[in-house]
Structure formats: structure tokens, C-alpha cells
Scaffold this motif. Structure first.
Motif, PDB file in Angstrom:
ATOM      1  N   MET A 177      46.928  27.620  32.270  1.00 14.18           N
ATOM      2  CA  MET A 177      46.471  28.925  32.343  1.00 14.18           C
ATOM      3  C   MET A 177      45.949  29.507  30.866  1.00 14.18           C
ATOM      4  O   MET A 177      45.069  30.581  30.826  1.00 14.18           O
ATOM      5  CB  MET A 177      47.899  29.899  32.559  1.00 14.18           C
ATOM      6  N   CYS A 188      42.103  28.925  31.502  1.00 15.76           N
ATOM      7  CA  CYS A 188      41.387  29.848  32.359  1.00 15.76           C
ATOM      8  C   CYS A 188      41.355  31.126  31.509  1.00 15.76           C
ATOM      9  O   CYS A 188      40.383  31.901  31.774  1.00 15.76           O
ATOM     10  CB  CYS A 188      42.465  29.896  33.670  1.00 15.76           C
ATOM     11  N   THR A 189      42.577  31.604  30.946  1.00 11.21           N
ATOM     12  CA  THR A 189      42.393  32.939  30.220  1.00 11.21           C
ATOM     13  C   THR A 189      41.224  32.877  29.039  1.00 11.21           C
ATOM     14  O   THR A 189      40.556  33.906  28.916  1.00 11.21           O
ATOM     15  CB  THR A 189      43.678  33.045  29.693  1.00 11.21           C
ATOM     16  N   PHE A 220      37.737  33.355  31.145  1.00 10.23           N
ATOM     17  CA  PHE A 220      37.639  34.670  31.850  1.00 10.23           C
ATOM     18  C   PHE A 220      38.082  35.740  31.090  1.00 10.23           C
ATOM     19  O   PHE A 220      37.102  36.785  31.523  1.00 10.23           O
ATOM     20  CB  PHE A 220      38.536  34.439  33.190  1.00 10.23           C
ATOM     21  N   LEU A 221      39.022  35.752  30.169  1.00  9.98           N
ATOM     22  CA  LEU A 221      39.188  37.114  29.419  1.00  9.98           C
ATOM     23  C   LEU A 221      37.852  37.556  28.723  1.00  9.98           C
ATOM     24  O   LEU A 221      37.354  38.810  28.837  1.00  9.98           O
ATOM     25  CB  LEU A 221      40.528  36.913  28.855  1.00  9.98           C
ATOM     26  N   ILE A 263      35.627  38.980  31.218  1.00  7.31           N
ATOM     27  CA  ILE A 263      35.937  40.195  31.567  1.00  7.31           C
ATOM     28  C   ILE A 263      35.678  41.327  30.643  1.00  7.31           C
ATOM     29  O   ILE A 263      35.211  42.361  30.814  1.00  7.31           O
ATOM     30  CB  ILE A 263      37.645  40.350  32.030  1.00  7.31           C
ATOM     31  N   ALA A 319      50.324  30.723  38.938  1.00  9.25           N
ATOM     32  CA  ALA A 319      48.878  30.377  38.490  1.00  9.25           C
ATOM     33  C   ALA A 319      47.837  30.723  39.433  1.00  9.25           C
ATOM     34  O   ALA A 319      47.038  31.499  38.856  1.00  9.25           O
ATOM     35  CB  ALA A 319      48.809  28.873  38.152  1.00  9.25           C
ATOM     36  N   ALA A 322      47.603  34.570  39.166  1.00  5.04           N
ATOM     37  CA  ALA A 322      46.949  34.858  37.820  1.00  5.04           C
ATOM     38  C   ALA A 322      45.718  34.626  37.918  1.00  5.04           C
ATOM     39  O   ALA A 322      44.660  35.521  37.177  1.00  5.04           O
ATOM     40  CB  ALA A 322      47.730  34.228  36.677  1.00  5.04           C
ATOM     41  N   ILE A 323      45.050  33.522  38.321  1.00  4.02           N
ATOM     42  CA  ILE A 323      43.741  33.354  38.111  1.00  4.02           C
ATOM     43  C   ILE A 323      42.995  33.943  39.125  1.00  4.02           C
ATOM     44  O   ILE A 323      41.729  34.554  38.888  1.00  4.02           O
ATOM     45  CB  ILE A 323      43.438  31.602  38.533  1.00  4.02           C
ATOM     46  N   LEU A 368      42.169  37.135  37.053  1.00  3.70           N
ATOM     47  CA  LEU A 368      41.263  36.688  35.881  1.00  3.70           C
ATOM     48  C   LEU A 368      39.760  36.755  36.726  1.00  3.70           C
ATOM     49  O   LEU A 368      38.844  37.201  36.100  1.00  3.70           O
ATOM     50  CB  LEU A 368      41.537  35.512  35.273  1.00  3.70           C
ATOM     51  N   MET A 369      39.770  35.912  37.641  1.00  2.00           N
ATOM     52  CA  MET A 369      38.683  35.439  38.191  1.00  2.00           C
ATOM     53  C   MET A 369      37.911  36.572  39.189  1.00  2.00           C
ATOM     54  O   MET A 369      36.744  36.700  39.327  1.00  2.00           O
ATOM     55  CB  MET A 369      38.536  33.852  38.720  1.00  2.00           C
ATOM     56  N   PHE A 403      39.171  41.257  38.618  1.00  2.00           N
ATOM     57  CA  PHE A 403      38.561  42.114  37.835  1.00  2.00           C
ATOM     58  C   PHE A 403      36.874  42.467  38.161  1.00  2.00           C
ATOM     59  O   PHE A 403      36.432  43.368  38.094  1.00  2.00           O
ATOM     60  CB  PHE A 403      38.687  41.427  36.299  1.00  2.00           C
ATOM     61  N   THR A 415      35.870  46.332  38.834  1.00  2.00           N
ATOM     62  CA  THR A 415      35.087  47.057  37.685  1.00  2.00           C
ATOM     63  C   THR A 415      33.773  47.073  38.331  1.00  2.00           C
ATOM     64  O   THR A 415      33.479  48.165  38.053  1.00  2.00           O
ATOM     65  CB  THR A 415      34.803  45.594  36.727  1.00  2.00           C
TER      66      THR A 415
END
Lengths: 383, 525
Positions: free
Chosen positions: A345, A348-349, A352-353, A356, B95, B98-99, B102-103, B106, B110
Motif C-alpha cells: 500500500m 501504491c500511495t 499515486f498520491l 493526485i 487494499a 484503497a487502490i 488512489l487510482m 480521484f 476530479t
């Protein structure tokens, strides 16, 4: 898969504790102003046109901002499964109220101006008010209860039993935190309206923002004082292995008066968080007068950052203490997902964060500028 | 049916999921159709395509908000109503969620703001990219949620950890590239594309019947029919692939769909219609087509597909084996340290650990599965049979509509290519009548996939009865009533706004044309 051994379990847990804070602060600093705008809508806008201006200051961005909440939920599920399981089921009715209120928002924004009827529009305005006010209040009440400790127990198979009800959440300290949260997000919403509108609407927002910032300062001080005088903290008694398996029952913990202030005594740099909370909110007061709009919004974000961080730092390593079975309290060392999941995780964060943040910044740039009357009356895209 | 916590929690989950799924397929498909229409606009510069994008975009927006709003409920409900589930499998299941945020979310959320508000603020290409971002975002979110769901149907890449009393991931790539998840993803998004195609087709056909907005309607039909035909065929093919995989991983679900009580000699026949009877454990008035079931399920003429009775016997064996695992786990946990665990407990858990979920089926009857009586073990084995008539019919409705959609799309592709679409009023009427069909098929599909997974929340690992939160019946009745009230009011409002927008039709769009590229790129040309 050996790669995840690059970072120790302990390090990953601390990183994910920080990321938990980042997500909550990200939510409050972005969708927080949407909630604040909802709360201020019936007051900052008096005529239909004024209200449409208020709504359209966040029209194009609230949807993206709300994803901070969705991502927060998902990330807690992925990185802190017991926290997700205990808090969402324990605060069941409160969560339902948040969901019901949040459902009103998208529908309110989208459907309000689709019909001419004044009654229809006024009803949706109040729905949007609820959609801003109720979640703001409940988030604060929830944080207050977390500081107090929540009445949950764990069975030997780690099944969760919750001994409290909804009304138990509404105690004086938690309500104080709830009102603080409302004031803080109203301040944030006002700072946003001031930035994105002009004339009478901005003027009213400036006035409400001043009151809200003042209330934030006073309520934050009162909250800290109440925490000091009336609220007992928690402390881990005995040894805990920061690299051990995630089983909250493996450690013991106890209620300890003053424990929520122990971290500040041990690490004085942490006092920076509450200091930023106060300075940010006072800064908003000052900045609203002098008229630098972007600075006001940034100071408001700084206040949010300071206030939320101070809660996390006071409690570390606790995340969710149990008032009836302190040993079952969830802490950074025993409530995370597995070493491998935390690592995946994080990767991935990490990818991608930043993306974003980049594209969100670009969208804000495209939408830069104040919402004017002609944006509402011409074009036909406005809410 | 008894109104206990598990039943009520399931009812609430089904209500909110089925409701959420009224909006999702249209979002998935319409976002792609918008991207196609706007691409044509940017490439040809013809204003009608911009008007089409804006008109279908308005309908997209009305639908989108409810999908987004009810999606949050879905994500929060696992923790609210299924806290033991969340603890037990959060390490794996959390997981993908959450992905997804994120992917996908958003990106989608947006840029959806720019889709509506960016027409005068962006260049043509800039706006087109925003539309693409919405389409890619919504489809990626489907991918990740189906990876999570695929793991519920076919849990791979994870193992039980006795120290933490939960499942933990040991191979994340297996979770992501789970072939059950991939098949279900393509099947589900294709169904979404069909839904959007039928939506565009049906409304356009209505305009043609009313002789309104002819240009817009004809062009919309061309796009929707060709896209819809490809998608409808893909739905059927991937649905068939899903049936094949079910014969491998979810034999009971397949047998229940088929109402196949006894194991038949290969190749098994397919029961076209009939009336399955749970009491008698047989089908009345069944009409069979020889060989077909064997071909779908095994793609061979020689392999047997086990019937329900045989599978129940196997489940009983696994329950007994699971009890041994459960017993070993208690020894394991009673030991003061990992090294002190008796070696026979370790061996027993290694041998029988995969069946431990089956022992948990007994928690419906008795707190400690080791205390279960023979009768309770037999009942628990029969609990592994989902409600056969529901699955039997939901499946046939879904498949029937799937084939109708292929035929409808093919017919429109033909008349559209010949340019005779306005001369076929019966076909236009059929398209209007077909508007409701994809939604029925999608809801039926959810029932086959998720109701058919019962009694498991995670197939073979965690029974639904063991997964729920410790809530109270009045609390659950309160939230069910609350969601029902809120959702009913909102769907009425949504339908009325949707119909009003359709009746109003596309709006004249005389706005100035945006430059193709932003000024700083254009200067460089």
C-alpha cells in the motif's frame, strides 16, 4: 516477495500512522471547506442568485475533494483493519447519520437548480446545510470520544463487542469537540467563499469567518483545558513489540491521568502542532481583516493541520483506546495490517498520491478566479 | 425467515448494493460513449457532436451523482455491518478498495467537475482529456472493486495467521491477477456498456418516433448500436467464461443455477426451464437440452459436473475436517509461545486448515464447533446450498436478456448502416420498450453472483453468519428504514429529473468554439 523486508514492520507502521494523519488532514483541508460552505450557504447567500454563487464556488471541485474521505475509509480498511472494524461498527448510528447527510450533498448540488420553484430550491439549500453541518459535528464528536476511550471489548477470536449506544457518544467533552469541528470547518468554508466570490456574498462570508475563527481559537483552548482537567489518557503497561503480529490482546494497557500530555513532555517539538493550530486560526482572524484571500485560506489549512495533528500526537501510539477493556485498545503496534500489505500500500500511495496532488492542482488552476453573476446566468453549466 | 442480525444485515447490504448498481452500469458505459462522441467532435469540428456530448452528458450527470453518493455507503458498510469480516479479511480486501480510491475515484471525481464546468475554460483537447479521465477513472474503479469481489468468490494468495486470527496476504499478484476477478471485470463493464447503449438507443428511438432532434438521434443510434453490439457479444462470451470458471471454483453455485440435484453422466444436459423444489430436492416440469450443460461447464464431453447432493456430501466431509483444524487452532492459541505449540497441533492445522471455514458454518448452531451434534453437522452441510429457485430464475432472466440485447443491437447496426432506421417504427418501438431490460439483467446478475455465493461471505473461508457486527435488531431496523426512505425519495426525484431532461431534449449550443489547443501550444504550431 522479499522486497518488503527493506523497511521494518515498525517503520511501516509509523509511516502508515503518519499517512492516516495525512489523509484525515487532506480531507479536512479540502472537503472541509465544502462542508463549511454548505453550513454557511443559507446565511452567506440570501437571494437565489447569491446562493447559486455560493454553491458554484465549490460546484466543480467538491466531488474530487470528497474522495479524500472515500480514500480515507479505504486506507483505514487496508492499513488498519481493526480500527476500521471497531470504529465503523461501534459508531454505527453516527456513521449512518454521516452517510445520510453526505448523500444529500451531491444530489443537492446537482438537482437544486434544475427546477425554478422557490420552495424546491430552498428545501435543497437546507439539505445542503445539513449535508455540511451534520458530518462536521459528528466527525468532531467522534474524535472527542476517541480521546475519551470507546466502550468496546475483543473476544479471544478478536470478535468485537460494543457496549455503548449512540447517546453515550453525546457527552459534554465530545460535544465540545464537535462544536470545535463545526467552527473550524465553518471558518475554512468562509475563507473559501471569500476567495471565490465578491461583493455582498464575500462580505457576509468575511463576517461569519471572523466569528468562526474566533470561536475556533476559544473552543480549541477550552478543549485543551478540558482534556487536561477532566479526561484521563491511556498508557501501555509492560512490554510491547513494535515488530510483533497485529493482535491487540497481546499487550496490556491502563487508564492514566495526564497520559495524553506525556508525549509533549517527552518530546517538546510536538508542541509545534497545537501552536500551529492557534497561530493558524488567529492568523485567519487577522488575514480576513487585511484582505489577502489566498493567505487566509492557507492559514485556515494550517490551523486544521495543527489541530488534527495535535490529537494524533497526544494519543500516540494509541489510535483507538478502549474504556472498558484498556488492554484491547488499538495502537500503532498492534492494529495494522500485515507487513506485506503495509508495504504494497505504501508503494501504491507513493506512486499515486503525488499524481493526485498534481492533477488536482492543475484543475484548481483551470478553475481559478471568482464566481461572478454572469457565470451563473450564462453558459448553462452552473449548478 | 427469522429477523436476526445476520439476516437484517444481509437485507441492508442487498438493498444498498442493488440500489447502487442501478446507477453504476450506466456511468461505466455512458462515460465511454461521451468520450467517443467528443472525440468525433474534436476530430471533425462539427458542432452537432458537441451538442450530443453535452446532452448525453446532462443525463450522465443526473445519474452519476446518485452512483457516487451511494458508493460511499457501500465502502463504509463493511466496517459498519460486517466488522468481523473487516477484521478477518481486511488485510487482503481493504487494499483493492484503497487502490480504487488512489487510482480511480480521484481521477474520475476530479475531472467530472471539469467535464461540466470546463467547456469555456479549456481548449478542445483539454476538455476531451478531462472526459477521457472520467471514463478511465470510472472503469478502473470497476476493475479494483471486482478484484476485491473476485477474491470473495475465489480467495487466492492469502493464508490464515493464527497469531492475528485473520487471513493475511502472501501473494498480492495472485490477488490482482485472479482470473475469476479478471473475467468478472470484463463481463461487468461490458454489461455497463450495453446498459448505456440501450439507454442511448432507446431515448434516441423515442425522439425519432416523435420526429424530434432527428440529426442527433440518428448519430447517437449509430454510435450506440455499434458499441452496444460489440459489448453485448462480450457480455455473453465472458458470462460463459464465468460459468466455466464456476465449475472449477464454485461448483455449488453452478449446480444451484442449473438446479442440478443429482450428478449426471457426462455430458450433462441443460435444464432450459423447470420449477426447482427445495423440499423435494428435484425439479418439476423440467425441459432439458442434452449435452449443453456439460459443454458450458467443462468444455468437454467426458467430464462430470457434480450435482447438489454429491456436493453436500463433500461439504459434510470438509466440515468434519474443519473441526479438526479448529481444535488444533485452540491448542495453538493456548500455547504460551509459538515454539511451545504441540507438534501434532501444527501438523493437524497444516493438513486441515483449508477446511476451517467449513467448521465456522457450525457457529450458526453452536458456539464451539467441536460441540456440534451429528444433526447440526448435517444441517450445516445443507446450508451450503443456496436458494436454488432464486438462482435458477435469476440466471435465466439475465441470460435471456443478454441474448435479446445482442439481437437488438445487431438489428440496429444493420438498419443504421443501410440508413433506413427512420423507416422501421416497430424496431424503434422495440428499442424504447427494451430500455428497462439492462437494469433487470444487471440486478439479476448481482443476485446470481452474490446471493449465489451464500452461505459464504468469502467462499470456503468465512461464512456470512460469522461475519456480521454485534449490532442489535432495533438498530438495524432503524437504518434499513432510514436507507429505504432516503433512497426511495431520491430515486423518484432522479427519475423525474431524468424524464424532464429527456423531454426537454438537447439545448441549442451556440457558444463560441474553443481553440483546439491551449494558446501556448497553438503558438508553437
Amino acid at each position: 516477495m522479499i522486497l518488503h523486508e527493506l523497511l521494518t514492520y515498525e517503520t511501516l507502521r509509523v509511516i502508515w500512522w503518519v499517512l492516516l494523519g495525512v489523509l484525515l488532514i487532506g480531507f479536512a483541508a479540502t472537503d472541509g471547506f465544502d462542508l463549511g460552505v454548505g453550513m454557511l450557504l443559507p446565511f452567506a447567500g440570501q437571494t437565489d442568485l447569491e446562493r447559486r454563487i455560493v454553491i458554484n464556488t465549490i460546484g466543480p471541485v467538491w466531488e474530487g475533494n470528497q474522495v479524500w474521505l472515500i480514500l480515507g475509509g479505504g486506507a483505514i480498511f487496508a492499513a488498519w483493519p481493526p480500527l476500521y472494524a471497531v470504529s465503523f461498527s461501534g459508531f454505527y448510528i453516527a456513521m449512518f447519520a454521516i452517510l445520510a447527510a453526505l448523500i444529500l450533498r451531491p444530489v443537492g448540488f446537482k438537482y437544486r437548480s434544475k427546477r425554478e420553484s422557490a420552495r424546491w430550491r430552498s428545501n435543497w439549500d437546507w439539505a445542503l446545510f445539513i449535508g455540511g453541518f451534520v458530518p462536521s459535528l459528528i466527525f468532531g464528536v467522534a474524535v472527542g470520544n476517541v480521546l475519551l476511550g470507546v466502550p468496546f471489548r475483543l473476544g479471544t477470536d478478536l470478535r468485537i463487542y460494543y457496549d455503548g449506544g449512540f447517546f453515550g457518544l453525546l457527552n459534554p467533552f465530545a460535544l465540545l469537540c464537535g462544536v470545535l469541528s463545526v467552527a473550524m470547518l465553518a471558518m475554512h468554508g468562509a475563507a473559501w467563499i471569500v476567495l471565490k466570490s465578491s461583493g455582498i456574498v464575500a462580505e457576509r462570508a468575511r463576517r461569519f469567518g471572523t466569528w468562526a475563527a474566533l470561536a475556533t481559537v476559544l473552543l480549541y483552548a477550552a478543549g485543551g483545558l478540558a482534556l487536561w482537567l477532566f479526561v484521563d489518557g491511556y498508557r501501555i503497561s509492560g512490554a510491547v513489540d513494535p515488530n510483533g503480529p497485529s493482535n491487540p490482546l497481546a499487550k496490556s494497557a491502563e487508564i492514566a491521568p495526564g497520559a495524553w500530555f506525556a508525549n509533549y513532555a517527552a518530546h517538546p517539538w510536538m508542541l509545534l502542532a497545537p501552536a500551529l493550530g492557534f497561530l493558524g486560526a488567529l492568523g485567519v482572524l487577522w488575514s480576513l481583516k487585511t484582505g489577502r484571500e489566498v493567505r487566509t485560506l492557507l492559514l485556515s489549512k494550517l490551523a486544521i493541520f495543527g489541530i488534527i495533528s495535535s490529537v494524533g500526537l497526544s494519543m500516540f501510539p494509541f489510535i483507538l483506546p478502549s474504556s472498558v477493556m484498556p488492554g484491547a485498545s488499538l495502537t500503532v503496534w498492534d492494529a495494522s495490517s500485515s507487513h506485506l500489505t503495509l508495504f504494497i500500500m505504501l508503494v501504491c500511495t507513493g506512486i499515486f498520491l503525488p499524481l493526485i496532488v498534481l492533477y488536482t492542482a492543475w484543475v484548481y488552476k483551470v478553475l481559478w478566479g471568482k464566481v461572478e453573476e454572469k457565470d451563473i446566468t450564462e453558459g448553462g453549466h452552473a449548478y | 425467515m427469522e429477523l436476526d442480525i445476520v439476516t437484517l444485515s444481509r437485507l441492508q447490504f442487498a438493498l444498498t448494493a442493488l440500489y447502487h448498481f442501478l446507477f453504476v452500469p450506466l456511468t461505466l458505459g455512458l462515460s465511454i460513449l461521451l468520450a467517443v462522441m467528443e472525440t468525433v467532435y474534436v476530430m471533425t469540428g462539427r458542432a452537432i457532436w458537441r451538442q450530443m456530448t453535452k446532452f448525453w452528458g446532462t443525463l450522465f450527470g443526473i445519474n452519476f451523482v446518485l452512483g457516487a453518493a451511494t458508493g460511499i455507503v457501500m465502502e463504509f458498510q463493511f466496517g459498519m455491518n460486517w466488522s468481523y469480516y473487516s477484521h478477518y479479511v481486511g488485510d487482503i480486501f481493504g487494499a483493492p478498495l484503497a487502490i480504487e480510491g488512489l487510482m480511480a475515484f480521484f481521477l474520475e471525481a476530479t475531472f467530472v467537475g471539469l467535464f461540466f464546468f470546463g467547456w469555456d475554460k479549456l481548449s478542445k483537447v483539454g476538455h476531451l482529456l478531462s472526459t477521457y479521465a472520467v471514463a478511465i477513472g470510472s472503469n478502473f474503479s470497476a476493475l479494483w472493486i471486482l478484484i476485491a469481489n473476485g477474491w470473495m468468490q475465489h480467495p487466492v494468495g492469502a493464508a490464515f495467521n493464527p497469531d492475528t486470527m485473520r487471513m493475511e496476504v502472501n501473494d498480492f499478484f495472485e490477488v490482482v491477477f485472479n482470473h475469476v476477478a479478471q473475467t468478472r471485470f470484463v463481463h461487468t463493464v461490458s454489461a455497463g456498456y450495453v446498459t448505456a447503449s440501450v439507454f442511448v438507443l432507446g431515448i434516441s428511438a423515442w425522439y425519432l418516433l416523435k420526429r424530434r432532434h432527428i440529426d442527433l438521434a440518428k448519430r447517437s443510434i449509430t454510435v450506440a448500436a455499434s458499441f452496444g453490439l460489440l459489448s453485448a457479444v462480450s457480455v455473453v462470451i465472458l458470462g460463459d467464461e464465468g460459468g466455466y470458471l464456476a465449475s472449477e471454483h464454485q461448483k455449488m453455485k453452478l449446480a444451484a443455477i442449473e438446479g442440478m440435484w443429482e450428478t449426471q453422466p457426462a455430458p450433462a444436459s441443460f435444464t432450459l426451464v423447470g420449477i426447482p423444489d427445495m423440499e423435494e430436492r428435484t425439479n418439476h416440469f423440467a425441459i432439458h437440452i442434452p449435452w449443453v450443460m456439460g459443454l458450458i461447464g467443462t468444455r468437454s464431453l467426458t467430464q462430470e459436473i457434480p450435482g447438489i447432493l454429491e456436493l453436500v456430501d463433500k461439504a459434510e466431509d470438509r466440515i468434519r475436517s474443519g473441526i479438526i483444524a479448529y481444535d488444533a487452532l485452540q491448542d495453538y492459541r493456548a500455547a504460551p509461545s509459538r515454539d511451545a505449540v504441540p507438534p501434532e497441533a501444527v501438523t493437524a492445522f497444516d493438513q486441515h486448515g483449508d477446511d476451517m471455514g467449513y467448521a465456522l458454518l457450525l457457529t450458526k448452531y453452536v458456539a464451539d464447533p467441536r460441540q456440534a451434534t451429528e444433526d447440526q453437522i448435517k444441517s450445516a452441510a445443507w446450508d451450503t446450498v443456496p436458494h436454488v429457485p432464486t438462482l435458477f430464475w435469476a440466471f435465466r432472466i439475465m441470460v435471456g436478456i443478454g441474448f435479446v440485447n445482442v439481437a437488438l443491437m445487431a438489428a440496429f447496426v444493420v438498419v443504421s448502416a443501410r440508413g433506413t432506421v427512420t423507416r422501421r417504427p416497430w424496431l424503434l418501438k422495440a428499442a424504447v420498450a427494451a430500455l428497462i431490460l439492462p437494469w433487470i439483467a444487471a440486478e439479476a446478475g448481482w443476485i446470481v453472483a452474490e446471493f449465489g455465493r451464500q452461505p459464504w461471505s468469502i467462499e470456503g473461508v468465512l461464512p456470512t453468519v460469522a461475519a456480521a457486527s454485534s449490532l442489535t435488531v432495533p438498530t438495524l431496523l432503524f437504518t434499513i428504514a432510514g436507507f429505504t426512505l432516503l433512497y426511495s425519495v431520491l430515486i423518484v426525484i432522479e427519475m423525474r429529473l431524468m424524464l424532464a431532461a429527456i423531454r426537454k431534449g438537447p439545448q441549442p449550443d451556440h457558444g463560441p468554439e474553443a481553440p483546439l489547443l491551449p494558446a501556448r501550444f497553438a503558438a508553437a504550431e
